[in-house]
Design a protein around this motif. Structure first.
Motif, mmCIF file in Angstrom:
data_model
loop_
_atom_site.group_PDB
_atom_site.id
_atom_site.type_symbol
_atom_site.label_atom_id
_atom_site.label_comp_id
_atom_site.label_asym_id
_atom_site.label_seq_id
_atom_site.Cartn_x
_atom_site.Cartn_y
_atom_site.Cartn_z
ATOM 1 N N PRO A 56 0.815 -1.219 0.000
ATOM 2 C CA PRO A 56 0.000 0.000 0.000
ATOM 3 C C PRO A 56 0.853 1.277 0.000
ATOM 4 N N SER A 57 0.308 2.311 -0.655
ATOM 5 C CA SER A 57 1.076 3.556 -0.829
ATOM 6 C C SER A 57 1.191 4.367 0.464
ATOM 7 N N GLY A 58 0.677 3.836 1.573
ATOM 8 C CA GLY A 58 0.839 4.502 2.860
ATOM 9 C C GLY A 58 2.174 4.161 3.509
ATOM 10 N N ILE A 59 2.934 3.273 2.913
ATOM 11 C CA ILE A 59 4.132 2.709 3.559
ATOM 12 C C ILE A 59 5.204 3.756 3.843
ATOM 13 N N LEU A 60 5.157 4.899 3.130
ATOM 14 C CA LEU A 60 6.219 5.887 3.329
ATOM 15 C C LEU A 60 5.968 6.784 4.538
ATOM 16 N N ARG A 61 4.822 6.593 5.199
ATOM 17 C CA ARG A 61 4.538 7.337 6.434
ATOM 18 C C ARG A 61 4.770 6.370 7.582
ATOM 19 N N PRO A 62 5.843 6.548 8.325
ATOM 20 C CA PRO A 62 6.212 5.560 9.345
ATOM 21 C C PRO A 62 5.089 5.317 10.356
ATOM 22 N N GLY A 63 4.972 4.063 10.754
ATOM 23 C CA GLY A 63 4.055 3.703 11.833
ATOM 24 C C GLY A 63 2.634 3.421 11.390
ATOM 25 N N VAL A 64 2.329 3.575 10.096
ATOM 26 C CA VAL A 64 0.958 3.311 9.642
ATOM 27 C C VAL A 64 0.874 1.868 9.133
ATOM 28 N N PRO A 65 0.073 1.007 9.783
ATOM 29 C CA PRO A 65 -0.037 -0.374 9.301
ATOM 30 C C PRO A 65 -0.529 -0.412 7.852
ATOM 31 N N CYS A 66 0.141 -1.203 7.030
ATOM 32 C CA CYS A 66 -0.197 -1.316 5.617
ATOM 33 C C CYS A 66 -0.604 -2.750 5.326
ATOM 34 N N VAL A 67 -1.831 -2.922 4.873
ATOM 35 C CA VAL A 67 -2.422 -4.253 4.794
ATOM 36 C C VAL A 67 -2.721 -4.633 3.343
ATOM 37 N N ILE A 68 -2.338 -5.860 2.990
ATOM 38 C CA ILE A 68 -2.696 -6.412 1.680
ATOM 39 C C ILE A 68 -3.892 -7.324 1.936
ATOM 40 N N GLY A 69 -5.064 -6.857 1.517
ATOM 41 C CA GLY A 69 -6.317 -7.511 1.902
ATOM 42 C C GLY A 69 -6.616 -8.778 1.117
ATOM 43 N N ASN A 70 -7.709 -9.430 1.510
ATOM 44 C CA ASN A 70 -8.064 -10.737 0.940
ATOM 45 C C ASN A 70 -8.405 -10.689 -0.548
ATOM 46 N N GLY A 71 -8.793 -9.512 -1.058
ATOM 47 C CA GLY A 71 -9.181 -9.423 -2.470
ATOM 48 C C GLY A 71 -8.008 -9.286 -3.430
ATOM 49 N N SER A 95 5.296 -3.024 9.474
ATOM 50 C CA SER A 95 3.849 -2.901 9.713
ATOM 51 C C SER A 95 3.015 -3.585 8.629
ATOM 52 N N ILE A 96 3.667 -4.260 7.689
ATOM 53 C CA ILE A 96 2.908 -4.869 6.585
ATOM 54 C C ILE A 96 2.194 -6.132 7.060
ATOM 55 N N GLN A 97 0.949 -6.289 6.633
ATOM 56 C CA GLN A 97 0.188 -7.522 6.897
ATOM 57 C C GLN A 97 -0.299 -8.062 5.555
ATOM 58 N N VAL A 98 -0.263 -9.386 5.411
ATOM 59 C CA VAL A 98 -0.750 -10.015 4.179
ATOM 60 C C VAL A 98 -1.887 -10.968 4.568
ATOM 61 N N SER A 99 -3.012 -10.838 3.888
ATOM 62 C CA SER A 99 -4.183 -11.627 4.258
ATOM 63 C C SER A 99 -3.966 -13.122 4.043
ATOM 64 N N SER A 100 -4.420 -13.905 5.019
ATOM 65 C CA SER A 100 -4.361 -15.366 4.865
ATOM 66 C C SER A 100 -5.350 -15.823 3.776
ATOM 67 N N ARG A 101 -6.306 -14.935 3.421
ATOM 68 C CA ARG A 101 -7.298 -15.295 2.399
ATOM 69 C C ARG A 101 -6.955 -14.795 0.995
ATOM 70 N N CYS A 102 -5.862 -14.050 0.859
ATOM 71 C CA CYS A 102 -5.539 -13.558 -0.491
ATOM 72 C C CYS A 102 -5.136 -14.751 -1.355
ATOM 73 N N HIS A 103 -5.353 -14.644 -2.656
ATOM 74 C CA HIS A 103 -4.918 -15.725 -3.550
ATOM 75 C C HIS A 103 -3.519 -15.432 -4.061
ATOM 76 N N LEU A 104 -2.760 -16.503 -4.268
ATOM 77 C CA LEU A 104 -1.364 -16.328 -4.671
ATOM 78 C C LEU A 104 -1.218 -16.475 -6.185
ATOM 79 N N ILE A 105 -0.312 -15.691 -6.729
ATOM 80 C CA ILE A 105 0.032 -15.847 -8.150
ATOM 81 C C ILE A 105 1.188 -16.835 -8.219
ATOM 82 N N MET A 106 0.943 -17.914 -8.923
ATOM 83 C CA MET A 106 1.928 -18.996 -9.047
ATOM 84 C C MET A 106 2.634 -18.885 -10.404
#
Ligand code: GDP
Ligand code: IMO
Ligand code: MG
Length: 429
Positions: A56-71, A95-106
């Motif tokens: 997520p493009s919020g990553i350059l602001r320190p301390g803001v959790p950045c999440v890669i969602g399930n979609g 602070s990055i989180q990756v959803s356990s429900r996201c689909h992976l590109i193989m």
């Protein structure tokens, strides 16, 4: 609650990354909800320029959790590269989180993307980013995809990887697709899975908890309205819901949680890849917009097709997205023109149409109806309020807002953070 959704109103590359970065100064969580590393979101931070694809493009602001969602569809190899690059540039990636429900590109998804494009009949090629996005979403819908959470059990993952890789080799190689050396492919992907593993979380819970605690949550769309699988210029689209609705399915937040919708809108229009583009310019003006606007893909480097602002398309887009406020970008690119044209209708078979056609075939018959608006000679780059803009630029923006039926909340007059000003006091309402 404060859950703001930000989406692209046109064909992508509207400047979403820049606006997310600006809004993140007040945000407490930023979440990507669809697409994958087909996205290229540019953030210029001082002298540094970052192009974000999955993070997520919020990553350059320190301390803001950045999440890669399930979609989102996540390529673990590319995510590792992107996170390492950011870390090497001194950005805190913890602070990055990756959803356990996201689909992976193989690996086979990328080969299939290339195979589908190279074997498409004349006129059917989509011009994809070749990142494996469509094939990965195809397997998600077919209920055969591999999800992020499966990384937690490597043995079971490897078994699925080998089974699916073999199935790909059996099905597609006889048809002409590139064969996959599964042992080599596993060697390539294994370090990436190990790297991503500590970041896997049930993000549906973390996002909902943040929203319910009253934190300012910002949902970052990728691509744009007319690349949406349902609402875009099908079949020349991407494979996800890029519109506001996708923000709920792609995060696990209920529609009731959304408090504001931002639509990012370029002061003119661009498109990369194939497909209808009613106001496309093939003349010197198109070239001028491409050169002055630096319109070359942030992901693939391809020249972007350029054209005038299309108010018919954008009105339709603002309706579907339920836009509260527009963030208008790249106004500065129109500086110095005698006349600026705006498309206010379409002529199809002699009739004036004010709605965006559903059928791709209608576009062949379509002729844009333009209105000429007076341009402005002065530079807008240093303007920091609406009043500081040239009068004709103000009139252009007012006309744009009226035509698309949404209010303007932010104006951007250059790629840098400070080349932005808000017209409303509480941006993350
Ligand atoms: P995104 O995919 O929507 O995030 O947009 P991209 O990053 O692909 O493309 C937008 C490009 O325009 C990037 O190079 C930005 O740095 C640049 N940009 C963003 N806002 C402005 C602006 O207001 N003026 C100018 N000149 N460039 C801008
Ligand atoms: P951002 O988030 C512009 C386009 C591709 C192609 C079509 C399908 O930076 O705005 P895909 O690889 O998704 O299957 O390609 O969608 N496309 C984009 N165009 N900006 C993007 O993302 C895009 N992501 C995909 O060019 O036409
Ligand atoms: Mg982009």
């Amino acid at each position: 609650m404060s859950v703001n959704v930000l989406v692209g109103i046109q064909w992508g590359d509207e400047g979403k990354g820049k606006i997310i970065d600006v809004l993140t100064s007040g945000a407490e969580m930023v979440v990507r909800f669809q697409g994958g590393n087909n996205a290229g979101h540019t953030v210029e931070n001082g002298d540094e320029k970052h192009v974000l694809h999955l993070v997520p493009s919020g990553i350059l602001r320190p301390g803001v959790p950045c999440v890669i969602g399930n979609g989102v569809v996540v390529d673990p190899i590319e995510l590792k590269k992107e996170m390492e690059l950011l870390r090497d540039r001194g950005v805190d990636i913890s602070s990055i989180q990756v959803s356990s429900r996201c689909h992976l590109i193989m690996p086979w998804h990328k080969l299939l993307d290339a195979f589908n494009e190279s074997t498409a009949a004349k006129g059917k090629k989509i011009g994809t980013t070749l990142r494996g996005i469509g094939p990965s979403y195809t397997h998600k819908i077919a209920r055969t995809g591999i999800r992020g959470g499966e990384i937690l059990n490597k043995e079971a993952f490897k078994q699925r990887f080998m089974e699916q890789g073999e199935a790909y080799n059996k099905l597609y190689v006889p048809a002409g697709a590139t064969a996959l050396d599964l042992e080599a492919a596993w060697k390539d992907i294994e370090p990436a899975l190990d790297f991503v593993k500590p970041y896997i979380q049930d993000t549906v819970v973390t996002i909902n908890e943040a929203a319910q605690a009253g934190k300012k949550v910002l949902l970052e769309g990728a691509q744009g309205m007319f690349l949406d699988i349902d609402h875009g210029t099908y079949p020349f689209v991407t494979s996800s819901n890029t519109t506001t609705g996708g923000a709920c399915t792609g995060t696990g937040l209920s529609p009731r949680s959304v408090t504001r919708v931002w639509g990012v809108i370029k002061a003119y229009t661009t498109r990369v890849g194939e497909g209808p583009f009613p106001t496309e310019l093939f003349d010197d003006m198109g070239e001028h917009l491409r050169t002055k606007g630096g319109e070359f893909g942030a992901t693939t480097g391809r020249p972007r097709r350029c054209g005038w602002f299309d108010a018919v398309a954008c009105r339709y887009s603002c309706m579907v997205n339920g836009v509260d406020y527009l963030a208008v970008t790249k106004l500065d690119v129109l500086d110095g023109l005698d006349t600026v044209k705006m498309c206010v209708g379409y002529k199809i078979n002699g009739e004036i149409v004010r709605n965006f056609p559903a059928e791709a075939c209608s576009f062949a018959e379509l002729e844009p109806v333009y209105e000429d608006l007076p341009g402005w000679k002065e530079s807008t780059e240093n303007a920091r309020s609406f009043d500081e803009l040239p009068v004709n630029a103000q009139k252009y923006l007012e006309r744009m807002a009226k035509e698309v039926n949404a209010k303007i909340g932010i104006i951007s007059v250059g790629p840098k953070r400070d080349q932005t000003f808000a017209l409303i006091s509480d941006c993350l309402g």
